[in-house]
Design an enzyme around this catalytic site. Structure first.
Site, PDB file in Angstrom:
ATOM      1  N   ASP A  53       0.835  -1.200   0.000  1.00  0.00           N
ATOM      2  CA  ASP A  53       0.000   0.000   0.000  1.00  0.00           C
ATOM      3  C   ASP A  53       0.869   1.250   0.000  1.00  0.00           C
ATOM      4  O   ASP A  53       1.648   1.470   0.924  1.00  0.00           O
ATOM      5  CB  ASP A  53      -0.885   0.007   1.253  1.00  0.00           C
ATOM      6  CG  ASP A  53      -1.736   1.265   1.338  1.00  0.00           C
ATOM      7  OD1 ASP A  53      -2.710   1.370   0.577  1.00  0.00           O
ATOM      8  OD2 ASP A  53      -1.406   2.167   2.147  1.00  0.00           O
ATOM      9  N   TYR A  58       2.944  10.055  -0.370  1.00  0.00           N
ATOM     10  CA  TYR A  58       4.057   9.566   0.455  1.00  0.00           C
ATOM     11  C   TYR A  58       5.392   9.907  -0.212  1.00  0.00           C
ATOM     12  O   TYR A  58       5.650   9.556  -1.363  1.00  0.00           O
ATOM     13  CB  TYR A  58       3.981   8.049   0.676  1.00  0.00           C
ATOM     14  CG  TYR A  58       2.746   7.567   1.431  1.00  0.00           C
ATOM     15  CD1 TYR A  58       1.921   8.448   2.135  1.00  0.00           C
ATOM     16  CD2 TYR A  58       2.392   6.225   1.444  1.00  0.00           C
ATOM     17  CE1 TYR A  58       0.790   8.005   2.815  1.00  0.00           C
ATOM     18  CE2 TYR A  58       1.258   5.768   2.129  1.00  0.00           C
ATOM     19  CZ  TYR A  58       0.466   6.678   2.809  1.00  0.00           C
ATOM     20  OH  TYR A  58      -0.654   6.234   3.471  1.00  0.00           O
ATOM     21  N   GLN A 169     -10.259   1.602   3.450  1.00  0.00           N
ATOM     22  CA  GLN A 169      -9.064   1.644   4.307  1.00  0.00           C
ATOM     23  C   GLN A 169      -9.291   2.654   5.426  1.00  0.00           C
ATOM     24  O   GLN A 169      -9.639   3.810   5.174  1.00  0.00           O
ATOM     25  CB  GLN A 169      -7.834   2.041   3.475  1.00  0.00           C
ATOM     26  CG  GLN A 169      -6.575   1.984   4.285  1.00  0.00           C
ATOM     27  CD  GLN A 169      -5.291   2.230   3.504  1.00  0.00           C
ATOM     28  OE1 GLN A 169      -4.366   2.846   4.021  1.00  0.00           O
ATOM     29  NE2 GLN A 169      -5.196   1.744   2.279  1.00  0.00           N
ATOM     30  N   TYR A 197      -5.288   0.404   8.517  1.00  0.00           N
ATOM     31  CA  TYR A 197      -4.024   1.154   8.508  1.00  0.00           C
ATOM     32  C   TYR A 197      -3.570   1.490   9.934  1.00  0.00           C
ATOM     33  O   TYR A 197      -4.360   1.441  10.868  1.00  0.00           O
ATOM     34  CB  TYR A 197      -4.062   2.357   7.579  1.00  0.00           C
ATOM     35  CG  TYR A 197      -4.746   3.646   7.988  1.00  0.00           C
ATOM     36  CD1 TYR A 197      -4.283   4.460   9.018  1.00  0.00           C
ATOM     37  CD2 TYR A 197      -5.833   4.112   7.251  1.00  0.00           C
ATOM     38  CE1 TYR A 197      -4.880   5.671   9.321  1.00  0.00           C
ATOM     39  CE2 TYR A 197      -6.451   5.320   7.550  1.00  0.00           C
ATOM     40  CZ  TYR A 197      -5.963   6.101   8.596  1.00  0.00           C
ATOM     41  OH  TYR A 197      -6.556   7.301   8.886  1.00  0.00           O
ATOM     42  N   LEU A 200      -0.376  -1.214  14.014  1.00  0.00           N
ATOM     43  CA  LEU A 200       0.446  -1.322  15.228  1.00  0.00           C
ATOM     44  C   LEU A 200       0.484   0.014  15.967  1.00  0.00           C
ATOM     45  O   LEU A 200       1.413   0.289  16.731  1.00  0.00           O
ATOM     46  CB  LEU A 200       1.858  -1.798  14.862  1.00  0.00           C
ATOM     47  CG  LEU A 200       1.901  -3.173  14.176  1.00  0.00           C
ATOM     48  CD1 LEU A 200       3.313  -3.518  13.707  1.00  0.00           C
ATOM     49  CD2 LEU A 200       1.374  -4.264  15.108  1.00  0.00           C
TER      50      LEU A 200
HETATM   51  P1  NAP Z   1       2.116   1.068  11.781  1.00  0.00           P
HETATM   52  O1  NAP Z   1       2.262   0.127  10.672  1.00  0.00           O
HETATM   53  O2  NAP Z   1       1.070   0.828  12.796  1.00  0.00           O
HETATM   54  O3  NAP Z   1       3.496   1.237  12.569  1.00  0.00           O
HETATM   55  C1  NAP Z   1       4.717   1.427  11.907  1.00  0.00           C
HETATM   56  C2  NAP Z   1       5.797   1.487  12.988  1.00  0.00           C
HETATM   57  O4  NAP Z   1       5.785   0.255  13.702  1.00  0.00           O
HETATM   58  C3  NAP Z   1       7.188   1.654  12.438  1.00  0.00           C
HETATM   59  O5  NAP Z   1       7.853   2.516  13.331  1.00  0.00           O
HETATM   60  C4  NAP Z   1       7.795   0.258  12.506  1.00  0.00           C
HETATM   61  O6  NAP Z   1       9.181   0.298  12.775  1.00  0.00           O
HETATM   62  C5  NAP Z   1       7.063  -0.326  13.701  1.00  0.00           C
HETATM   63  N1  NAP Z   1       6.879  -1.768  13.572  1.00  0.00           N
HETATM   64  C6  NAP Z   1       6.609  -2.490  12.456  1.00  0.00           C
HETATM   65  N2  NAP Z   1       6.504  -3.792  12.738  1.00  0.00           N
HETATM   66  C7  NAP Z   1       6.720  -3.913  14.064  1.00  0.00           C
HETATM   67  C8  NAP Z   1       6.745  -5.012  14.951  1.00  0.00           C
HETATM   68  N3  NAP Z   1       6.555  -6.246  14.514  1.00  0.00           N
HETATM   69  N4  NAP Z   1       6.984  -4.770  16.257  1.00  0.00           N
HETATM   70  C9  NAP Z   1       7.188  -3.523  16.720  1.00  0.00           C
HETATM   71  N5  NAP Z   1       7.176  -2.434  15.919  1.00  0.00           N
HETATM   72  C10 NAP Z   1       6.937  -2.625  14.604  1.00  0.00           C
HETATM   73  O7  NAP Z   1       1.873   2.565  11.266  1.00  0.00           O
HETATM   74  P2  NAP Z   1       1.692   3.297   9.868  1.00  0.00           P
HETATM   75  O8  NAP Z   1       2.935   3.302   9.072  1.00  0.00           O
HETATM   76  O9  NAP Z   1       1.051   4.603  10.225  1.00  0.00           O
HETATM   77  O10 NAP Z   1       0.564   2.448   9.118  1.00  0.00           O
HETATM   78  C11 NAP Z   1       0.853   1.409   8.219  1.00  0.00           C
HETATM   79  C12 NAP Z   1       0.463   1.799   6.814  1.00  0.00           C
HETATM   80  O11 NAP Z   1      -0.894   2.197   6.731  1.00  0.00           O
HETATM   81  C13 NAP Z   1       1.188   3.026   6.275  1.00  0.00           C
HETATM   82  O12 NAP Z   1       2.528   2.742   5.985  1.00  0.00           O
HETATM   83  C14 NAP Z   1       0.321   3.389   5.102  1.00  0.00           C
HETATM   84  O13 NAP Z   1       0.554   2.516   4.009  1.00  0.00           O
HETATM   85  C15 NAP Z   1      -1.058   3.159   5.685  1.00  0.00           C
HETATM   86  N6  NAP Z   1      -1.659   4.406   6.232  1.00  0.00           N
HETATM   87  C16 NAP Z   1      -2.746   4.920   5.567  1.00  0.00           C
HETATM   88  C17 NAP Z   1      -3.344   6.072   6.035  1.00  0.00           C
HETATM   89  C18 NAP Z   1      -4.547   6.602   5.304  1.00  0.00           C
HETATM   90  O14 NAP Z   1      -4.952   7.744   5.557  1.00  0.00           O
HETATM   91  N7  NAP Z   1      -5.137   5.828   4.434  1.00  0.00           N
HETATM   92  C19 NAP Z   1      -2.857   6.735   7.176  1.00  0.00           C
HETATM   93  C20 NAP Z   1      -1.772   6.174   7.847  1.00  0.00           C
HETATM   94  C21 NAP Z   1      -1.186   5.009   7.369  1.00  0.00           C
HETATM   95  P3  NAP Z   1      10.309   0.017  11.629  1.00  0.00           P
HETATM   96  O15 NAP Z   1       9.869   0.734  10.393  1.00  0.00           O
HETATM   97  O16 NAP Z   1      11.553   0.543  12.239  1.00  0.00           O
HETATM   98  O17 NAP Z   1      10.393  -1.470  11.407  1.00  0.00           O
END
Ligand code: NAP
Length: 375
Positions: A53, A58, A169, A197, A200
């Site tokens: 995604d 981004y 999403q 999304y 974590l």
């Molecule tokens: P997330 O996936 O909840 O958290 C990412 C963070 O968690 C990073 O700092 C990562 O560290 C860490 N992490 C990953 N796997 C882990 C594990 N197994 N144990 C502990 N920590 C872990 O947050 P997000 O990036 O906000 O959300 C994920 C995706 O959702 C985004 O990348 C994007 O594609 C999508 N999103 C969409 C919207 C929307 O408006 N549609 C908004 C926000 C996000 P490292 O990178 O250091 O491994």
């Protein structure tokens, strides 16, 4: 036992996906970690997380370029999802945005093209008309939306007619469980994929120390890590695809391994109550709206500033206020307790800086604000 991929209609997607926010930079391009980030996405694909995604916003487009690099040579085995920004939702701007995303992704089609956020100032009919045209031309395979309320989802379905809405999403994690009330049940009924999304909670796993303690206990009982338990729990709630973003090897392997964690009905029942944070209603004057002014987005300090929308947010707080009045709904705002405050404010506004003002404007400050409190 490894759980099978999610089946949505006649399509399969991997049980766990990969998010790309921050890959290639946050909202502007950062090329300093390109090879590390391409390798991280590649490892995730090798481990079966073939749903990726990204979004045009981004890294100012650079995230899509890195996804293009990561899938080169194996495009057919990866499901590429991207998103169009709310400022590009007129029919012409949408077509151009899609062409630009295709070029950056170095591909001839996007498997899932999502409206990133609704924009109430552009008729949904116009945007969906543009998406249908792109689908007919084969430039996108499926249509999805993101950050839509239930009334907006129903409206989308009615405009699309016989063309399926593939996915919605929304933020969904152990801190933010609001989608369980209406949107996930609607997805179950309608056969729409729910993409979770920030599954974590952006690396916190859950922004509450009490829930975190319970989570640790359950993970120990089951014999998996806490993050795997979170991902497995979210998956167990319906046609839910969590898309964690991970760059470190250990995290990537852990997330991929979450597809092997199956929860008993008893654990799910216990987690249901012991891993829940209730939404509170708080008078808006108890919330300090601009605890700091750093960060990517300008914030407003007063109702007048928000109404004037001098930073030019699109949609504006006033646009969103009209939407809130129509839907009588809002995603809860995040606050943190004010430590050693002067007594005026009890909470700092942590996330939802436009939504907060939209709510205040919508009800002239008469209705308390729904919030989730982070420790
Ligand atoms: P997330 O996936 O909840 O958290 C990412 C963070 O968690 C990073 O700092 C990562 O560290 C860490 N992490 C990953 N796997 C882990 C594990 N197994 N144990 C502990 N920590 C872990 O947050 P997000 O990036 O906000 O959300 C994920 C995706 O959702 C985004 O990348 C994007 O594609 C999508 N999103 C969409 C919207 C929307 O408006 N549609 C908004 C926000 C996000 P490292 O990178 O250091 O491994």
């Amino acid at each position: 036992m490894t759980l099978p991929p999610l089946e949505i209609g006649d399509k399969n997607v991997s049980a766990i996906g990969q998010g790309c926010m921050g890959i290639g930079g946050r909202f502007t391009s950062d090329r300093s970690r390109d090879s590390e980030q391409i390798a991280a996405l590649g490892l995730g694909i090798d481990l079966g997380m073939t749903f990726i995604d990204t979004a045009e916003i981004y890294g100012g487009g650079h995230s899509e370029e890195l996804v293009g690099e990561a899938v080169a040579g194996r495009r057919d085995s990866v499901f590429v999802a991207s998103k169009v920004s709310p400022s590009h939702l007129t029919a012409d701007a949408l077509i151009l945005a899609c062409e630009n995303s295709l070029r950056r992704l170095k591909t001839d089609r996007i498997d899932l093209y999502q409206i990133h956020w609704p924009n109430p100032s552009i008729p949904l009919e116009e945007t969906l008309g543009g998406l249908l045209r792109l689908r007919e031309q084969g430039k996108i395979r499926h249509i999805g939306v993101s950050n839509f309320s239930l009334p907006e989802l129903k409206h989308t379905r009615s405009i699309l007619g016989s063309t399926p809405l593939f996915s919605v999403q929304t933020e969904y994690n152990l801190f933010e469980r609001t989608p369980e009330n209406e949107i996930i049940p609607w997805c179950v009924k309608e056969g729409v994929l729910f993409i979770a999304y920030s599954p974590l909670d952006q690396g916190r796993l859950v922004g509450s120390a009490a829930v975190r303690r319970n989570l640790a206990k359950f993970a120990q009982m089951i014999g998996c890590t806490q993050s795997q338990l979170v991902l497995a729990f979210l998956r167990s709630q319906g046609p839910v695809l969590p898309i964690p973003k991970a760059l470190c090897d250990e995290h990537i392997r852990e997330n991929a391994g979450a597809s092997e964690v199956v929860l008993s009905a008893d654990i799910k029942r216990q987690m249901d109550t012991k891993c829940r944070i209730e939404v509170k209603l708080v008078p808006w004057r108890h919330i300090r709206p601009a605890p700091n002014t750093s960060g990517d987005h300008a914030v407003y300090k007063s109702i007048e500033e928000a109404r004037a929308n001098l930073a030019g947010h699109s949609p504006s707080p006033m646009d969103l206020a009209m939407e809130i009045i129509r839907n009588d709904d809002i995603k809860p705002i995040r606050v943190t307790p004010v430590l050693g405050g002067d007594g005026t404010f009890r909470y700092d506004l942590a996330e939802g800086r436009i939504r907060f003002w939209a709510w205040v404007l919508a009800f002239d400050g008469e209705r308390d604000v729904p919030v989730l409190l982070r420790d």
